[in-house]
Design a protein around this motif. Sequence first.
Motif, PDB file in Angstrom:
ATOM      1  N   PHE A 139      52.457 -12.637 -46.244  1.00  0.00           N
ATOM      2  CA  PHE A 139      51.028 -12.742 -45.971  1.00  0.00           C
ATOM      3  C   PHE A 139      50.769 -12.573 -44.470  1.00  0.00           C
ATOM      4  O   PHE A 139      49.869 -11.837 -44.058  1.00  0.00           O
ATOM      5  CB  PHE A 139      50.542 -14.117 -46.467  1.00  0.00           C
ATOM      6  N   LYS A 140      51.572 -13.249 -43.646  1.00  0.00           N
ATOM      7  CA  LYS A 140      51.443 -13.145 -42.190  1.00  0.00           C
ATOM      8  C   LYS A 140      51.791 -11.735 -41.712  1.00  0.00           C
ATOM      9  O   LYS A 140      51.099 -11.170 -40.873  1.00  0.00           O
ATOM     10  CB  LYS A 140      52.343 -14.167 -41.506  1.00  0.00           C
ATOM     11  N   GLU A 141      52.881 -11.182 -42.230  1.00  0.00           N
ATOM     12  CA  GLU A 141      53.291  -9.836 -41.841  1.00  0.00           C
ATOM     13  C   GLU A 141      52.213  -8.816 -42.205  1.00  0.00           C
ATOM     14  O   GLU A 141      51.929  -7.897 -41.428  1.00  0.00           O
ATOM     15  CB  GLU A 141      54.615  -9.458 -42.500  1.00  0.00           C
ATOM     16  N   ASN A 142      51.612  -8.978 -43.358  1.00  0.00           N
ATOM     17  CA  ASN A 142      50.541  -8.074 -43.778  1.00  0.00           C
ATOM     18  C   ASN A 142      49.371  -8.150 -42.812  1.00  0.00           C
ATOM     19  O   ASN A 142      48.804  -7.126 -42.431  1.00  0.00           O
ATOM     20  CB  ASN A 142      50.082  -8.407 -45.197  1.00  0.00           C
ATOM     21  N   GLU A 189      49.451  -8.930 -39.668  1.00  0.00           N
ATOM     22  CA  GLU A 189      49.852  -8.265 -38.431  1.00  0.00           C
ATOM     23  C   GLU A 189      49.797  -6.744 -38.592  1.00  0.00           C
ATOM     24  O   GLU A 189      49.356  -6.026 -37.680  1.00  0.00           O
ATOM     25  CB  GLU A 189      51.261  -8.701 -38.029  1.00  0.00           C
ATOM     26  N   LEU A 190      50.221  -6.249 -39.726  1.00  0.00           N
ATOM     27  CA  LEU A 190      50.184  -4.804 -39.976  1.00  0.00           C
ATOM     28  C   LEU A 190      48.752  -4.279 -40.047  1.00  0.00           C
ATOM     29  O   LEU A 190      48.461  -3.195 -39.537  1.00  0.00           O
ATOM     30  CB  LEU A 190      50.955  -4.465 -41.250  1.00  0.00           C
ATOM     31  N   VAL A 191      47.880  -5.039 -40.653  1.00  0.00           N
ATOM     32  CA  VAL A 191      46.469  -4.632 -40.723  1.00  0.00           C
ATOM     33  C   VAL A 191      45.890  -4.529 -39.314  1.00  0.00           C
ATOM     34  O   VAL A 191      45.167  -3.577 -39.002  1.00  0.00           O
ATOM     35  CB  VAL A 191      45.655  -5.616 -41.600  1.00  0.00           C
ATOM     36  N   LYS A 192      46.215  -5.491 -38.463  1.00  0.00           N
ATOM     37  CA  LYS A 192      45.738  -5.448 -37.076  1.00  0.00           C
ATOM     38  C   LYS A 192      46.280  -4.216 -36.355  1.00  0.00           C
ATOM     39  O   LYS A 192      45.550  -3.538 -35.624  1.00  0.00           O
ATOM     40  CB  LYS A 192      46.154  -6.703 -36.322  1.00  0.00           C
ATOM     41  N   LYS A 193      47.558  -3.927 -36.541  1.00  0.00           N
ATOM     42  CA  LYS A 193      48.171  -2.760 -35.888  1.00  0.00           C
ATOM     43  C   LYS A 193      47.536  -1.460 -36.380  1.00  0.00           C
ATOM     44  O   LYS A 193      47.274  -0.559 -35.590  1.00  0.00           O
ATOM     45  CB  LYS A 193      49.673  -2.728 -36.138  1.00  0.00           C
ATOM     46  N   ILE A 194      47.294  -1.374 -37.663  1.00  0.00           N
ATOM     47  CA  ILE A 194      46.671  -0.173 -38.226  1.00  0.00           C
ATOM     48  C   ILE A 194      45.276   0.011 -37.636  1.00  0.00           C
ATOM     49  O   ILE A 194      44.885   1.123 -37.264  1.00  0.00           O
ATOM     50  CB  ILE A 194      46.623  -0.238 -39.766  1.00  0.00           C
ATOM     51  N   SER A 195      44.536  -1.065 -37.534  1.00  0.00           N
ATOM     52  CA  SER A 195      43.192  -0.993 -36.965  1.00  0.00           C
ATOM     53  C   SER A 195      43.242  -0.534 -35.511  1.00  0.00           C
ATOM     54  O   SER A 195      42.453   0.324 -35.090  1.00  0.00           O
ATOM     55  CB  SER A 195      42.516  -2.360 -37.061  1.00  0.00           C
ATOM     56  N   LEU A 196      44.160  -1.074 -34.755  1.00  0.00           N
ATOM     57  CA  LEU A 196      44.311  -0.686 -33.359  1.00  0.00           C
ATOM     58  C   LEU A 196      44.668   0.795 -33.244  1.00  0.00           C
ATOM     59  O   LEU A 196      44.072   1.523 -32.436  1.00  0.00           O
ATOM     60  CB  LEU A 196      45.400  -1.539 -32.691  1.00  0.00           C
ATOM     61  N   LEU A 197      45.593   1.251 -34.055  1.00  0.00           N
ATOM     62  CA  LEU A 197      45.985   2.662 -34.031  1.00  0.00           C
ATOM     63  C   LEU A 197      44.840   3.566 -34.474  1.00  0.00           C
ATOM     64  O   LEU A 197      44.636   4.642 -33.903  1.00  0.00           O
ATOM     65  CB  LEU A 197      47.220   2.891 -34.899  1.00  0.00           C
ATOM     66  N   ALA A 198      44.087   3.146 -35.479  1.00  0.00           N
ATOM     67  CA  ALA A 198      42.947   3.940 -35.938  1.00  0.00           C
ATOM     68  C   ALA A 198      41.911   4.070 -34.825  1.00  0.00           C
ATOM     69  O   ALA A 198      41.337   5.145 -34.624  1.00  0.00           O
ATOM     70  CB  ALA A 198      42.319   3.305 -37.178  1.00  0.00           C
ATOM     71  N   ASN A 199      41.683   2.980 -34.090  1.00  0.00           N
ATOM     72  CA  ASN A 199      40.750   3.040 -32.961  1.00  0.00           C
ATOM     73  C   ASN A 199      41.252   3.992 -31.880  1.00  0.00           C
ATOM     74  O   ASN A 199      40.460   4.740 -31.295  1.00  0.00           O
ATOM     75  CB  ASN A 199      40.527   1.649 -32.376  1.00  0.00           C
ATOM     76  N   LYS A 200      42.541   3.977 -31.615  1.00  0.00           N
ATOM     77  CA  LYS A 200      43.109   4.880 -30.614  1.00  0.00           C
ATOM     78  C   LYS A 200      42.976   6.335 -31.056  1.00  0.00           C
ATOM     79  O   LYS A 200      42.657   7.210 -30.240  1.00  0.00           O
ATOM     80  CB  LYS A 200      44.579   4.538 -30.357  1.00  0.00           C
ATOM     81  N   VAL A 201      43.207   6.603 -32.322  1.00  0.00           N
ATOM     82  CA  VAL A 201      43.067   7.960 -32.849  1.00  0.00           C
ATOM     83  C   VAL A 201      41.622   8.425 -32.689  1.00  0.00           C
ATOM     84  O   VAL A 201      41.370   9.557 -32.263  1.00  0.00           O
ATOM     85  CB  VAL A 201      43.524   8.039 -34.326  1.00  0.00           C
ATOM     86  N   GLU A 202      40.678   7.578 -33.026  1.00  0.00           N
ATOM     87  CA  GLU A 202      39.262   7.936 -32.884  1.00  0.00           C
ATOM     88  C   GLU A 202      38.919   8.203 -31.426  1.00  0.00           C
ATOM     89  O   GLU A 202      38.186   9.146 -31.120  1.00  0.00           O
ATOM     90  CB  GLU A 202      38.362   6.839 -33.445  1.00  0.00           C
ATOM     91  N   TYR A 203      39.434   7.401 -30.526  1.00  0.00           N
ATOM     92  CA  TYR A 203      39.184   7.611 -29.099  1.00  0.00           C
ATOM     93  C   TYR A 203      39.736   8.966 -28.656  1.00  0.00           C
ATOM     94  O   TYR A 203      39.059   9.715 -27.949  1.00  0.00           O
ATOM     95  CB  TYR A 203      39.812   6.477 -28.284  1.00  0.00           C
ATOM     96  N   ILE A 204      40.939   9.269 -29.069  1.00  0.00           N
ATOM     97  CA  ILE A 204      41.560  10.551 -28.703  1.00  0.00           C
ATOM     98  C   ILE A 204      40.751  11.709 -29.269  1.00  0.00           C
ATOM     99  O   ILE A 204      40.511  12.701 -28.583  1.00  0.00           O
ATOM    100  CB  ILE A 204      43.025  10.602 -29.164  1.00  0.00           C
TER     101      ILE A 204
END
Length: 66
Positions: free
Chosen positions: A40-43, A45-60
Amino acid sequence: MLNPDKIKEKEFQTTGRGSYRADDVDSFLAEVSSSYEQMFKENGELVKKISLLANKVEYIKRTRIL
């Protein structure tokens, strides 16, 4: 949705003959709860990482379009 607390709080009724040993059930539930809590905790953390990466992709994408 099943969460670690619901697993910890699960109670089994005894049926007398052929019933499960309470210690075995309690031990198993503790193991399941611990494993599920870790996942549950790992999931989360992964959701947060995915969101951060998605934001970076949108910025790029935005900065590359002139």
